[in-house]
Scaffold this motif. Structure first.
Motif, PDB file in Angstrom:
ATOM      1  N   THR B  66       0.813  -1.213   0.000  1.00  0.00           N
ATOM      2  CA  THR B  66       0.000   0.000   0.000  1.00  0.00           C
ATOM      3  C   THR B  66       0.845   1.261   0.000  1.00  0.00           C
ATOM      4  OG1 THR B  66      -0.053   0.183   2.398  1.00  0.00           O
ATOM      5  CG2 THR B  66      -1.719  -1.207   1.373  1.00  0.00           C
ATOM      6  N   GLU B  67       2.149   1.114   0.186  1.00  0.00           N
ATOM      7  CA  GLU B  67       2.996   2.308   0.152  1.00  0.00           C
ATOM      8  C   GLU B  67       2.978   2.929  -1.242  1.00  0.00           C
ATOM      9  OE1 GLU B  67       6.904   1.338   1.407  1.00  0.00           O
ATOM     10  OE2 GLU B  67       6.216   0.674   3.389  1.00  0.00           O
ATOM     11  N   ALA B  68       3.129   4.229  -1.282  1.00  0.00           N
ATOM     12  CA  ALA B  68       3.137   4.924  -2.562  1.00  0.00           C
ATOM     13  C   ALA B  68       4.256   4.383  -3.448  1.00  0.00           C
ATOM     14  CB  ALA B  68       3.310   6.420  -2.335  1.00  0.00           C
ATOM     15  N   ALA B  69       4.030   4.474  -4.763  1.00  0.00           N
ATOM     16  CA  ALA B  69       4.886   3.697  -5.656  1.00  0.00           C
ATOM     17  C   ALA B  69       6.254   4.302  -5.975  1.00  0.00           C
ATOM     18  CB  ALA B  69       4.147   3.390  -6.945  1.00  0.00           C
ATOM     19  N   GLY B  70       6.440   5.557  -5.790  1.00  0.00           N
ATOM     20  CA  GLY B  70       7.768   6.118  -6.080  1.00  0.00           C
ATOM     21  C   GLY B  70       8.049   6.184  -7.577  1.00  0.00           C
ATOM     22  N   ALA B  71       8.927   7.061  -7.952  1.00  0.00           N
ATOM     23  CA  ALA B  71       9.217   7.257  -9.372  1.00  0.00           C
ATOM     24  C   ALA B  71       9.966   6.061  -9.933  1.00  0.00           C
ATOM     25  CB  ALA B  71      10.051   8.516  -9.550  1.00  0.00           C
ATOM     26  N   ASP B  72       9.770   5.808 -11.216  1.00  0.00           N
ATOM     27  CA  ASP B  72      10.527   4.720 -11.807  1.00  0.00           C
ATOM     28  C   ASP B  72      11.874   5.203 -12.269  1.00  0.00           C
ATOM     29  OD1 ASP B  72       8.751   6.102 -13.344  1.00  0.00           O
ATOM     30  OD2 ASP B  72       8.860   4.686 -14.996  1.00  0.00           O
ATOM     31  N   HIS B  73      12.698   4.264 -12.511  1.00  0.00           N
ATOM     32  CA  HIS B  73      14.134   4.488 -12.612  1.00  0.00           C
ATOM     33  C   HIS B  73      14.633   3.664 -13.788  1.00  0.00           C
ATOM     34  CE1 HIS B  73      18.035   5.270 -10.647  1.00  0.00           C
ATOM     35  NE2 HIS B  73      18.376   4.164 -11.282  1.00  0.00           N
ATOM     36  N   SER B  74      15.160   4.350 -14.785  1.00  0.00           N
ATOM     37  CA  SER B  74      15.655   3.635 -15.957  1.00  0.00           C
ATOM     38  C   SER B  74      17.133   3.884 -16.151  1.00  0.00           C
ATOM     39  CB  SER B  74      14.936   4.113 -17.217  1.00  0.00           C
ATOM     40  OG  SER B  74      13.776   3.363 -17.421  1.00  0.00           O
ATOM     41  N   ARG B  75      17.818   2.883 -16.612  1.00  0.00           N
ATOM     42  CA  ARG B  75      19.203   3.039 -17.042  1.00  0.00           C
ATOM     43  C   ARG B  75      19.300   2.433 -18.428  1.00  0.00           C
ATOM     44  NH1 ARG B  75      22.838   4.180 -12.641  1.00  0.00           N
ATOM     45  NH2 ARG B  75      21.803   6.041 -11.919  1.00  0.00           N
ATOM     46  N   ASN B  76      19.403   3.284 -19.419  1.00  0.00           N
ATOM     47  CA  ASN B  76      19.398   2.790 -20.776  1.00  0.00           C
ATOM     48  C   ASN B  76      20.671   3.210 -21.514  1.00  0.00           C
ATOM     49  OD1 ASN B  76      18.856   2.199 -23.483  1.00  0.00           O
ATOM     50  ND2 ASN B  76      16.667   2.188 -23.053  1.00  0.00           N
ATOM     51  N   PRO B  77      21.675   2.338 -21.493  1.00  0.00           N
ATOM     52  CA  PRO B  77      22.979   2.667 -22.075  1.00  0.00           C
ATOM     53  C   PRO B  77      22.910   2.921 -23.574  1.00  0.00           C
ATOM     54  CG  PRO B  77      23.056   0.549 -20.905  1.00  0.00           C
ATOM     55  CD  PRO B  77      21.634   0.969 -20.957  1.00  0.00           C
ATOM     56  N   LEU B  78      21.937   2.333 -24.229  1.00  0.00           N
ATOM     57  CA  LEU B  78      21.789   2.556 -25.667  1.00  0.00           C
ATOM     58  C   LEU B  78      21.395   3.995 -25.957  1.00  0.00           C
ATOM     59  CD1 LEU B  78      21.451   1.499 -28.616  1.00  0.00           C
ATOM     60  CD2 LEU B  78      19.037   1.212 -28.030  1.00  0.00           C
ATOM     61  N   VAL B  79      20.345   4.456 -25.295  1.00  0.00           N
ATOM     62  CA  VAL B  79      19.880   5.826 -25.527  1.00  0.00           C
ATOM     63  C   VAL B  79      20.965   6.817 -25.117  1.00  0.00           C
ATOM     64  CG1 VAL B  79      18.061   7.494 -25.060  1.00  0.00           C
ATOM     65  CG2 VAL B  79      17.512   5.066 -25.148  1.00  0.00           C
ATOM     66  N   LEU B  80      21.637   6.482 -24.032  1.00  0.00           N
ATOM     67  CA  LEU B  80      22.740   7.337 -23.584  1.00  0.00           C
ATOM     68  C   LEU B  80      23.773   7.522 -24.691  1.00  0.00           C
ATOM     69  CD1 LEU B  80      23.997   8.770 -21.122  1.00  0.00           C
ATOM     70  CD2 LEU B  80      25.117   6.607 -20.550  1.00  0.00           C
ATOM     71  N   ARG B  81      24.194   6.426 -25.293  1.00  0.00           N
ATOM     72  CA  ARG B  81      25.209   6.521 -26.349  1.00  0.00           C
ATOM     73  C   ARG B  81      24.676   7.233 -27.583  1.00  0.00           C
ATOM     74  NH1 ARG B  81      26.710   2.629 -23.283  1.00  0.00           N
ATOM     75  NH2 ARG B  81      28.878   1.919 -23.095  1.00  0.00           N
ATOM     76  N   ILE B  82      23.433   6.966 -27.915  1.00  0.00           N
ATOM     77  CA  ILE B  82      22.870   7.637 -29.087  1.00  0.00           C
ATOM     78  C   ILE B  82      22.819   9.141 -28.873  1.00  0.00           C
ATOM     79  CG2 ILE B  82      20.728   7.931 -30.410  1.00  0.00           C
ATOM     80  CD1 ILE B  82      20.372   4.907 -30.261  1.00  0.00           C
TER      81      ILE B  82
END
Lengths: 151, 151
Positions: B66-82
């Motif tokens: 029931t705790e609030a969900a918190g922001a999601d967290h992405s690590r995308n090395p492909l987009v980073l390089r692009i």
DNA sequence: AAGGCCATGTAACAAGTTACATGATTAA
DNA sequence: TTAATCATGTAACTTGTTACATGGCCTT
């Protein structure tokens, strides 16, 4: 740039798909200086320590760029909780979904604004592409939210 | 379940949007036992230590849900390089994009297979929804890849 | 010029990863 | 029965987070 400036620049550039914290940056900088990738300049106000990248640093960066990209990594607490929907109290999933919709609509608007801004500035088309990734991600998430059972 | 079984179950359940490693699980289990959330059973082969959840554990789980969900967290090395595409050698971005397309087409197929399997088993509709999130994510990424400038 | 505010940097902690040692099971 | 394989668990290390202390700036 100083640690704080680097953090701000990284957030500006990578926000939806990567993140760094100030502590990480401040921790790495002395090591990078030691390795010769950056050179400390003279202290500014508030003991702010600026660094400049060196030729070796640029080489290391280009080297890193060509490394294979590795799998992406997501942590999505919302989807995690929804997956346990069967254990929720009635109405709780709907609540989660509604909150998430609000937040991601805002994120979508922010991504769109960023694309518009980059285009207006006539910026680098690769940067525009990454900002468009943000739009694609937020749109996909919002559309998915509409399909989640809320019973 | 033992640590290994828990890791396997978690991967099966959460794969595209969450991950845990064996070391994390093995580290937490003794603490959870100490706190009374799980109870150790008798050792199996290879010194495998199974645990069973307790009533207190189930309460704690429902509480967490029931705790609030918190922001999601992405690590995308492909987009980073692009995003740094302007610093790449000519053709390098195209290479990155092509590799990524292959990998994500496979991931999309895997997500679709998982949805089909869950539906065939008549499983929990929330689980199906999370698997469909995988499809939505992979589809969005693939469509985005087609828009990335490869010059 | 005093007080609140924001940015700088540090330090302790938690979470995540990688590499390793060991003990069954399987197959040659 | 021996060797290869795979699952169990541990330990060292790296990365990421949270909480804190300090010092200029900006408003009043």
């Amino acid at each position: 740039m100083t640690g704080g400036e680097l953090v701000a620049a990284a957030k500006e550039r990578m926000d939806p798909f990567w993140s760094v914290t100030r502590s990480q940056v401040y921790r790495e900088l002395p090591g990078l200086a030691e390795a010769g990738y950056v050179r400390p300049g003279k202290l500014g106000p508030r003991a702010a320590q600026p660094y400049a990248i060196t030729a070796a640093g640029k080489r290391a960066f280009r080297n890193w760029l060509t490394e294979a990209a590795g799998a992406d990594h997501s942590r999505n607490p919302l989807v995690l909780r929804i997956g346990f929907g069967a254990h929720h109290a009635p109405g709780a999933v709907k609540q989660l979904v509604d909150d998430a919709r609000t937040r991601h609509q805002e994120a979508l608007a922010a991504s769109r604004a960023r694309v518009a801004q980059l285009k207006k500035e006539g910026g680098d088309s690769f940067l525009v592409a990454t900002a468009e990734f943000g739009i694609a991600y937020e749109r996909a998430l919002l559309r998915w939210l509409d399909t989640v059972p809320t019973g």
